[in-house]
Write an enzyme that holds these catalytic residues in place. Structure first.
Site, PDB file in Angstrom:
ATOM      1  N   CYS A 255     -17.938   0.961 -20.098  1.00  0.00           N
ATOM      2  CA  CYS A 255     -19.227   0.827 -19.396  1.00  0.00           C
ATOM      3  C   CYS A 255     -19.962  -0.457 -19.793  1.00  0.00           C
ATOM      4  CB  CYS A 255     -20.090   2.050 -19.654  1.00  0.00           C
ATOM      5  SG  CYS A 255     -19.352   3.602 -19.062  1.00  0.00           S
TER       6      CYS A 255
ATOM      7  N   CYS B 114     -19.130  -3.100 -17.376  1.00  0.00           N
ATOM      8  CA  CYS B 114     -19.160  -2.727 -15.962  1.00  0.00           C
ATOM      9  C   CYS B 114     -20.324  -3.382 -15.215  1.00  0.00           C
ATOM     10  CB  CYS B 114     -19.247  -1.212 -15.828  1.00  0.00           C
ATOM     11  SG  CYS B 114     -19.284  -0.675 -14.106  1.00  0.00           S
TER      12      CYS B 114
ATOM     13  N   GLU C 141       0.822  -1.212   0.000  1.00  0.00           N
ATOM     14  CA  GLU C 141       0.000   0.000   0.000  1.00  0.00           C
ATOM     15  C   GLU C 141       0.852   1.257   0.000  1.00  0.00           C
ATOM     16  OE1 GLU C 141      -3.007   0.419  -0.645  1.00  0.00           O
ATOM     17  OE2 GLU C 141      -3.711  -1.645  -0.561  1.00  0.00           O
TER      18      GLU C 141
ATOM     19  N   CYS D  70     -25.472   3.282 -12.470  1.00  0.00           N
ATOM     20  CA  CYS D  70     -24.557   4.418 -12.618  1.00  0.00           C
ATOM     21  C   CYS D  70     -25.241   5.617 -13.264  1.00  0.00           C
ATOM     22  CB  CYS D  70     -23.351   4.008 -13.448  1.00  0.00           C
ATOM     23  SG  CYS D  70     -22.126   5.326 -13.638  1.00  0.00           S
TER      24      CYS D  70
ATOM     25  N   ASP E 157      -9.606   6.068  -2.473  1.00  0.00           N
ATOM     26  CA  ASP E 157      -8.445   6.502  -3.246  1.00  0.00           C
ATOM     27  C   ASP E 157      -8.941   7.130  -4.544  1.00  0.00           C
ATOM     28  OD1 ASP E 157      -9.341   4.305  -4.656  1.00  0.00           O
ATOM     29  OD2 ASP E 157      -7.335   3.838  -5.367  1.00  0.00           O
TER      30      ASP E 157
ATOM     31  N   CYS F 156     -13.620   1.246 -15.105  1.00  0.00           N
ATOM     32  CA  CYS F 156     -14.060   2.631 -14.901  1.00  0.00           C
ATOM     33  C   CYS F 156     -12.848   3.555 -14.980  1.00  0.00           C
ATOM     34  CB  CYS F 156     -14.765   2.750 -13.546  1.00  0.00           C
ATOM     35  SG  CYS F 156     -15.735   4.267 -13.347  1.00  0.00           S
TER      36      CYS F 156
ATOM     37  N   TYR G 244      -6.235   7.137   3.750  1.00  0.00           N
ATOM     38  CA  TYR G 244      -6.418   6.062   2.788  1.00  0.00           C
ATOM     39  C   TYR G 244      -5.728   4.774   3.245  1.00  0.00           C
ATOM     40  CZ  TYR G 244      -5.429   2.734  -0.721  1.00  0.00           C
ATOM     41  OH  TYR G 244      -5.317   1.532  -1.335  1.00  0.00           O
TER      42      TYR G 244
END
Length: 353
Positions: A202, A205, A43, A211, A143, A195, A125
């Site tokens: 899309c 997705c 991370e 959305c 994030d 995305c 985060y």
DNA sequence: CATACGTGGAT
DNA sequence: TATCCAAGTAT
């Protein structure tokens, strides 16, 4: 949680079960969490840094320092050198400080989000991500991927960074209480592969039916962002002093640009000003070419000044070291100075031919 | 809240 | 080529 929030998290987790990226610091979807040390290390490396850039560094660090205790016992200079090229060097300093804090507390990372947040280099985060991924705790992980996905899902028209609070509330609303780590990583995988900032896919997705931006046909314009400032152009000089197939290197101050890193001596250029500082020797200096290097907030033309004399005695009173040219790749130079060294060595190669 | 802080890849 | 952007943090 209302029905639509469950729809979103359920659809996303189903998608993740089928499409999760296989990454070295991850466990398989639905399986027990990975070693917190590896989660934390990945991370921190991934802060503002691409997966592709991180992979080799993650392998190098975990091979050399397999546990947080091993890293805590490492020499700071070696950690900085191992981080060289990855950028944002304050991360490496904080990484070691964090490892030592954890080792001093028995070698176990805190499992709570506030406990993690108190460690060096862990902001909102990273604390949330480690709590969720390594410890399975429900945490709101936001994030840049999540900002993009959420701003599209909920049609957030307010520009960043002002929209942060609203985006966080929306992210909280769709975060499930189970499979916290998988959910966080699923959001990031979705943002990274479907995305995407430009030309989002899309049609592939799992959240497209929920959305709002997709419904409007303008997914691509989210997240709305405040206009950026122009990057100033700066210039500075770096000094190449060679003796017996070795070059004079220094250690930069612990804070600021490239802080704590081994470097060529330079004239003190920074984000604020062009360089005006003194050379390590009185000279004379020959022009050795220019390295163009872009930083986040300014563009630098670094002019290389080369010393071809043999009066090195004044260096004896200075902090620095002669580094053998044949192992210059192991000096741990940040990319800017690695480029400068490449330039100097290329010119040298021509001279001797 | 704004700014400082790296680098390399994609477009 | 120029710009954007990436699993942000510290101050």
């Amino acid at each position: 949680m209302d029905a639509s929030s469950q729809d979103v998290s359920g659809a996303l987790l189903d998608w993740y079960d089928a499409h999760a990226r296989d990454l070295p610091w991850r466990s398989l979807p639905g399986s027990p969490p990975p070693d917190p040390y590896r989660v934390w290390l990945s991370e921190v490396m991934l802060q503002q840094t691409t997966v592709a850039a991180v992979k080799s560094y993650f392998a190098k660090f975990t091979d050399r320092w397999p546990t947080v205790e091993a890293l805590a016992a490492a020499d700071e200079g070696e950690v900085m050198a191992a981080w060289a090229g990855l950028g944002y060097y304050a991360r490496a300093r904080n990484l070691l400080a964090c490892a030592r804090a954890v080792a001093d507390s028995g070698g176990k990372f805190p499992s709570s989000e506030p406990g993690l947040r108190a460690l060096p280099g862990l902001g909102a985060y990273t604390a949330a991500a480690v709590a969720a991924i390594a410890f399975g705790q429900r945490a709101v992980v936001v994030d840049a991927n999540v900002e993009r996905v959420v701003s599209r899902l909920f049609f957030v028209t307010e520009p960043l960074p002002g929209a942060r609070a609203a985006i966080r509330r929306h992210a909280d609303a769709i975060t499930p209480s189970t499979r916290a780590g998988d959910f966080a990583q699923a959001m990031m995988d979705l943002g990274a592969t479907i995305c995407t900032p430009r030309a989002p896919r899309c049609l592939l997705c799992p959240l497209s039916s929920s959305c709002a931006a997709r419904a409007s046909g303008e997914a691509e314009r989210f997240p709305v962002k405040a206009p950026k400032k122009a990057r100033p152009q700066r210039s500075g000089r770096a000094f190449w002093v060679e003796r017996n197939d070795a070059v004079w290197l220094v250690r930069r101050p612990g804070k600021g640009m490239l802080g704590g890193m081994r470097a060529l001596p330079d004239d003190g250029w920074s984000a604020r000003t062009d360089g005006e500082g003194a050379a390590p020797l009185s000279g004379p200096w020959d022009a050795g070419g220019v390295v163009a290097h872009g930083f986040t907030h300014f563009q630098l033309n670094l002019h290389l000044a080369v010393y071809r004399g043999d009066e090195w005695s004044s260096l004896a009173a200075q902090e620095g070291e002669w580094w053998p040219l044949k192992t210059i790749g192991d000096a741990g130079l940040p990319t800017l100075f690695a480029k400068a060294a490449r330039l100097a060595l290329a010119a040298r190669g021509k001279d001797s031919r």
